[in-house]
Design a protein around this motif. Structure first.
Motif, mmCIF file in Angstrom:
data_model
loop_
_atom_site.group_PDB
_atom_site.id
_atom_site.type_symbol
_atom_site.label_atom_id
_atom_site.label_comp_id
_atom_site.label_asym_id
_atom_site.label_seq_id
_atom_site.Cartn_x
_atom_site.Cartn_y
_atom_site.Cartn_z
ATOM 1 N N THR A 90 0.820 -1.199 0.000
ATOM 2 C CA THR A 90 0.000 0.000 0.000
ATOM 3 C C THR A 90 0.860 1.257 0.000
ATOM 4 O OG1 THR A 90 -1.712 -1.162 1.236
ATOM 5 C CG2 THR A 90 -1.844 1.230 1.191
ATOM 6 N N ARG A 92 0.107 5.152 -0.323
ATOM 7 C CA ARG A 92 -0.963 6.144 -0.357
ATOM 8 C C ARG A 92 -0.485 7.436 -0.998
ATOM 9 N NH1 ARG A 92 -3.835 8.971 4.854
ATOM 10 N NH2 ARG A 92 -5.629 9.866 3.765
ATOM 11 N N PRO A 98 -9.489 9.851 0.237
ATOM 12 C CA PRO A 98 -10.021 8.491 0.334
ATOM 13 C C PRO A 98 -11.533 8.461 0.454
ATOM 14 C CG PRO A 98 -9.050 9.140 2.412
ATOM 15 C CD PRO A 98 -8.715 10.226 1.436
ATOM 16 N N ASP A 101 -15.474 4.594 4.613
ATOM 17 C CA ASP A 101 -15.518 3.165 4.913
ATOM 18 C C ASP A 101 -16.975 2.755 5.074
ATOM 19 O OD1 ASP A 101 -15.276 0.583 5.768
ATOM 20 O OD2 ASP A 101 -13.867 0.985 7.389
ATOM 21 N N ASP A 178 -8.068 -0.912 0.249
ATOM 22 C CA ASP A 178 -7.260 -0.047 1.109
ATOM 23 C C ASP A 178 -7.066 1.313 0.445
ATOM 24 O OD1 ASP A 178 -5.301 -0.366 -0.861
ATOM 25 O OD2 ASP A 178 -4.344 -2.033 0.185
ATOM 26 N N HIS A 179 -6.140 2.102 0.989
ATOM 27 C CA HIS A 179 -5.914 3.458 0.483
ATOM 28 C C HIS A 179 -4.811 3.515 -0.565
ATOM 29 C CE1 HIS A 179 -7.844 6.078 3.866
ATOM 30 N NE2 HIS A 179 -8.559 4.998 3.624
ATOM 31 N N THR A 184 -7.109 4.934 -5.493
ATOM 32 C CA THR A 184 -7.551 6.327 -5.397
ATOM 33 C C THR A 184 -7.230 7.119 -6.664
ATOM 34 O OG1 THR A 184 -5.443 6.929 -4.336
ATOM 35 C CG2 THR A 184 -7.281 6.359 -2.882
ATOM 36 N N MET A 201 -13.320 2.427 1.408
ATOM 37 C CA MET A 201 -11.922 2.224 1.800
ATOM 38 C C MET A 201 -11.798 2.183 3.317
ATOM 39 S SD MET A 201 -9.897 4.701 -0.875
ATOM 40 C CE MET A 201 -10.205 4.552 -2.639
ATOM 41 N N SER A 203 -9.303 2.184 6.915
ATOM 42 C CA SER A 203 -8.339 3.149 7.421
ATOM 43 C C SER A 203 -6.928 2.791 6.968
ATOM 44 C CB SER A 203 -8.395 3.186 8.956
ATOM 45 O OG SER A 203 -8.116 1.904 9.483
ATOM 46 N N VAL A 204 -5.989 3.662 7.224
ATOM 47 C CA VAL A 204 -4.615 3.472 6.770
ATOM 48 C C VAL A 204 -3.864 2.542 7.710
ATOM 49 C CG1 VAL A 204 -2.432 4.631 6.280
ATOM 50 C CG2 VAL A 204 -4.595 5.765 5.745
#
Length: 245
Positions: A90, A92, A98, A101, A178-179, A184, A201, A203-204
C-alpha cells in the motif's frame, strides 16, 4: 506350568497372552490412520499441516486428535508450510481523498454482487516481481476478477475490476479496498463511477479493515507462492500459470 506359578500368572492369562496380537490396539489404529494422513498431505501438494489434515479427516468421517495427527506426521517426516513475513504494497497518495468506509469490518452480504473486496500482492520470480490483484465476492467468497502484471499501477486494479464487472454485471455493488494509490487514482475512480460501483476504503495501515482479502492472500501465499526454498518460479509466465491453477 511351573513358570506360570513362579511368575504368579494364571494359566488362562498365559494362553491369552500367546493369542494376543504383537501390536497393541492403539498401534494398529495408528497404522490404519497413517496412510490417510499421507494421502491428504500429498493431495495438498505438501502444504497441509495438522489442523487442515484434521479438518480433511473429519470431512472423510475419520476422527483423530490434533496431537495424534501431529505425532504421526512427524513419524512420517511430513510438515505443512508456514506463511512468510508480510510486506505491505500500500502506497498512499498524499493528494488523494479516500472514500468513506462503508463496510466497518462487517464482511457479510445477503446476496451475490452486493459487496466485493479487493487487494494486491506480489510474487517473486527469478525474472522479476509479478503483481497480482484480485476482486473477491463476499457472499460467495469467490474470486470474481483478477489481474497479473509486471507493474503495480492503476491498470492492474482496473483490469481486475473490469473482469469482475464483465463476469458478474452487477447493477450496484460496493467495492472495498485499502488506500493504495491504485485505488484512489482518477482512472480507477472513473471506471467505478461509470459502472455504478460504490467505492469504500478502510483506514490506513490496518489490515483488519480489509481482513477478508488479506485472508485470501495469506492462504495463497502459504499454499503456493512462498514455499521457498521449495519452489522458485523461473519467470512470470510460470508464476501466472501456477497461480491460475
Amino acid at each position: 506350568m511351573d513358570m506360570a506359578s513362579v511368575l504368579k500368572v494364571s494359566r488362562s492369562g498365559y494362553y491369552a497372552w500367546l493369542r494376543r496380537p504383537s501390536r497393541s490396539r492403539w498401534q494398529r489404529a495408528d497404522a490404519a490412520l497413517a496412510p490417510h494422513i499421507v494421502s491428504i498431505h500429498e493431495e495438498s501438494r505438501g502444504i497441509y499441516g495438522a489442523p487442515r489434515v484434521q479438518a480433511e479427516l473429519r470431512a472423510r468421517g475419520i476422527v483423530a486428535s490434533r496431537h495424534r495427527i501431529t505425532r504421526l506426521m512427524s513419524e512420517q517426516g511430513l510438515q505443512g508450510v508456514s506463511r512468510r513475513r508480510n510486506k505491505s504494497l500500500t502506497k498512499r497518495s498524499s493528494a488523494a481523498i479516500p472514500a468513506q468506509d462503508l463496510v466497518q469490518r462487517q464482511f457479510c452480504a445477503s446476496s451475490p454482487n452486493e459487496l466485493w473486496v479487493a487487494d494486491a500482492t506480489y510474487v517473486p520470480t527469478v525474472e522479476g516481481v509479478l503483481y497480482l490483484a484480485i476482486v473477491l465476492d463476499v457472499f460467495a467468497r469467490r474470486i470474481v476478477g483478477w489481474s497479473m502484471a509486471a507493474r503495480q499501477d492503476s491498470d492492474l486494479m482496473v483490469r481486475a475490476l473490469q473482469m469482475a464487472l464483465t463476469r458478474r454485471q452487477p447493477t450496484q455493488v460496493v467495492h472495498h479496498s485499502d488506500h493504495g494509490s491504485q485505488n484512489t487514482s482518477q482512472h480507477f475512480l472513473e471506471v467505478c463511477q461509470r459502472a455504478n460501483v460504490q467505492v469504500s476504503m478502510g483506514s490506513v495501515g490496518d489490515c483488519y479493515d480489509n481482513a477478508m482479502a488479506e485472508s485470501f492472500f495469506a492462504t495463497l501465499e502459504t499454499e503456493l507462492i512462498h514455499q521457498q526454498p521449495r519452489r522458485c518460479f523461473q519467470d512470470r509466465t510460470q508464476a501466472q500459470a501456477k497461480i491460475f491453477d
